[in-house]
Motif scaffolding. Structure first.
Motif, PDB file in Angstrom:
ATOM      1  N   ARG A 160       1.291  -1.532   0.114  1.00  0.00           N
ATOM      2  CA  ARG A 160       0.123  -0.192  -0.004  1.00  0.00           C
ATOM      3  C   ARG A 160       0.813   1.414  -0.171  1.00  0.00           C
ATOM      4  O   ARG A 160       2.221   1.004   0.659  1.00  0.00           O
ATOM      5  N   GLU A 161       0.646   1.622  -0.842  1.00  0.00           N
ATOM      6  CA  GLU A 161       2.108   3.235  -1.430  1.00  0.00           C
ATOM      7  C   GLU A 161       0.902   4.311  -0.446  1.00  0.00           C
ATOM      8  O   GLU A 161       0.165   4.475  -0.333  1.00  0.00           O
ATOM      9  N   GLY A 162       1.243   5.309   0.752  1.00  0.00           N
ATOM     10  CA  GLY A 162       1.211   5.711   1.148  1.00  0.00           C
ATOM     11  C   GLY A 162       1.841   6.269   2.561  1.00  0.00           C
ATOM     12  O   GLY A 162       1.762   5.358   3.364  1.00  0.00           O
ATOM     13  N   PRO A 163       1.766   7.626   3.604  1.00  0.00           N
ATOM     14  CA  PRO A 163       1.382   7.101   4.604  1.00  0.00           C
ATOM     15  C   PRO A 163       0.745   5.905   5.623  1.00  0.00           C
ATOM     16  O   PRO A 163      -0.207   5.728   5.435  1.00  0.00           O
ATOM     17  N   ALA A 164       1.620   5.564   6.398  1.00  0.00           N
ATOM     18  CA  ALA A 164       1.364   3.962   7.513  1.00  0.00           C
ATOM     19  C   ALA A 164       0.324   4.749   8.628  1.00  0.00           C
ATOM     20  O   ALA A 164      -0.565   3.840   8.526  1.00  0.00           O
ATOM     21  N   LEU A 165       0.183   5.839   9.472  1.00  0.00           N
ATOM     22  CA  LEU A 165      -0.305   6.368  10.502  1.00  0.00           C
ATOM     23  C   LEU A 165      -1.667   5.838  10.417  1.00  0.00           C
ATOM     24  O   LEU A 165      -2.391   5.287  10.488  1.00  0.00           O
ATOM     25  N   PRO A 166      -2.155   6.698   8.931  1.00  0.00           N
ATOM     26  CA  PRO A 166      -3.965   6.477   8.895  1.00  0.00           C
ATOM     27  C   PRO A 166      -4.268   4.834   8.249  1.00  0.00           C
ATOM     28  O   PRO A 166      -5.247   4.480   8.879  1.00  0.00           O
ATOM     29  N   VAL A 167      -3.452   4.418   7.746  1.00  0.00           N
ATOM     30  CA  VAL A 167      -4.093   2.720   7.511  1.00  0.00           C
ATOM     31  C   VAL A 167      -4.301   1.988   9.070  1.00  0.00           C
ATOM     32  O   VAL A 167      -4.806   1.746   9.968  1.00  0.00           O
ATOM     33  N   LEU A 168      -2.808   2.280   9.984  1.00  0.00           N
ATOM     34  CA  LEU A 168      -3.024   1.710  11.147  1.00  0.00           C
ATOM     35  C   LEU A 168      -4.234   2.032  12.019  1.00  0.00           C
ATOM     36  O   LEU A 168      -4.880   1.109  12.963  1.00  0.00           O
ATOM     37  N   ASP A 169      -4.604   3.665  12.175  1.00  0.00           N
ATOM     38  CA  ASP A 169      -5.441   4.434  12.934  1.00  0.00           C
ATOM     39  C   ASP A 169      -6.980   3.519  11.751  1.00  0.00           C
ATOM     40  O   ASP A 169      -8.076   3.444  13.445  1.00  0.00           O
ATOM     41  N   GLN A 170      -7.406   2.912  10.845  1.00  0.00           N
ATOM     42  CA  GLN A 170      -8.595   2.681  10.195  1.00  0.00           C
ATOM     43  C   GLN A 170      -8.273   0.983  10.984  1.00  0.00           C
ATOM     44  O   GLN A 170      -9.907   0.940  11.299  1.00  0.00           O
ATOM     45  N   MET A 171      -6.987   0.572  10.950  1.00  0.00           N
ATOM     46  CA  MET A 171      -7.299  -0.866  11.804  1.00  0.00           C
ATOM     47  C   MET A 171      -7.871  -0.848  12.652  1.00  0.00           C
ATOM     48  O   MET A 171      -8.172  -2.146  13.519  1.00  0.00           O
TER      49      MET A 171
END
Length: 255
Positions: free
Chosen positions: A144-155
């Motif tokens: 997944r391309e992009g910053p990791a923090l938003p993905v972590l928050d979603q998880m």
């Protein structure tokens, strides 16, 4: 000074330059004071056992202008063995670059293993992707391309994701390491491991305030020091800081 001393000094300087140049070509990251000793480790224990796809990707990465960003070959070997020792199956990697550590992970996982891989630069990842595909492990990777923090928050909003990862490797923006840790501690399972890379940061963590440091080293040094203090004080984990590569701190979640 005698002419023989000058000649010896020139020869030593030439030899040192040759050693440093050779290491820089493979993304040299070692805290060992002796380049000869590091080369001994590589040539005796690492390169002879390095899988062919990893060797190929290492050599491709060595030609990239940012090759110092790559995981060192000895650290790649260490991660591969660690993942097998803990029987990891579901993993995450934050910071991919060309994918050397990612490939090391993919080769260590079982055929149905999974890696959630995140990086802000897909172009670098695609440099190593053909090698990963040729190695037959691309199906394990969800890039997944992009910053990791938003993905972590979603998880984290999904309770089923809590405690779902066996292993997480972080080699990304050092100024966000603590922000990552605050989130990853809930995503890794109890008994699972988080590995934070570059926690000795070119040895700068013990450098005096007025030491001559590269700008990026100086900028991130305080963030790395802050992380190290926080990990040492965190009762939710057991830790071991290992001087392989540029320093990697392993955190085993116990609570």
């Amino acid at each position: 000074m005698a002419s023989t001393d000058v000649q010896k000094g020139t020869e030593v300087a030439k030899e040192t330059t040759q050693q440093v140049s050779r290491h820089q070509e493979v993304g040299h990251k070692s805290l060992l004071q002796s380049d000869a000793l590091y080369q001994y480790i590589l040539e005796t224990s690492v390169y002879p056992r390095e899988p062919e796809p990893m060797r190929e990707l290492r050599e491709i990465t060595a030609k990239h202008p940012w090759n110092l960003m790559t995981t060192s070959a000895d650290e790649g070997q260490f991660l591969n063995l660690l993942l097998k020792l803990i029987n990891a199956k579901n993993t995450m990697e934050i910071g991919v670059y060309t994918g050397y550590s990612l490939l090391s992970t993919a080769l260590a996982l079982p055929d149905d293993g999974k890696i959630l891989a995140m990086d802000i630069n897909r172009e670098n990842y695609e440099l190593g992707l053909p090698v990963i595909q040729k190695a037959g492990v691309a199906h394990k990777i969800d890039f997944r391309e992009g910053p990791a923090l938003p993905v972590l928050d979603q998880m984290l909003e999904d309770k089923e994701m809590h405690g779902s990862f066996d292993f997480i490797f972080v080699d990304a923006d050092k100024d966000n390491y603590l922000n990552y840790h605050k989130r990853l501690i809930d995503l890794v399972k109890i008994g699972g491991v988080i590995g934070y890379d570059n926690t000795l940061w070119n040895g700068s963590v013990v450098a005096p305030p007025d030491a001559p440091l590269r700008k990026y080293v100086r900028y991130y040094r305080d963030f790395v020091i802050e992380l190290n203090k926080a990990l040492a004080a965190d009762p939710r984990i057991e830790i071991s800081q290992i001087p392989v590569g540029d320093g990697i701190t392993l955190c085993r979640r116990v609570i």
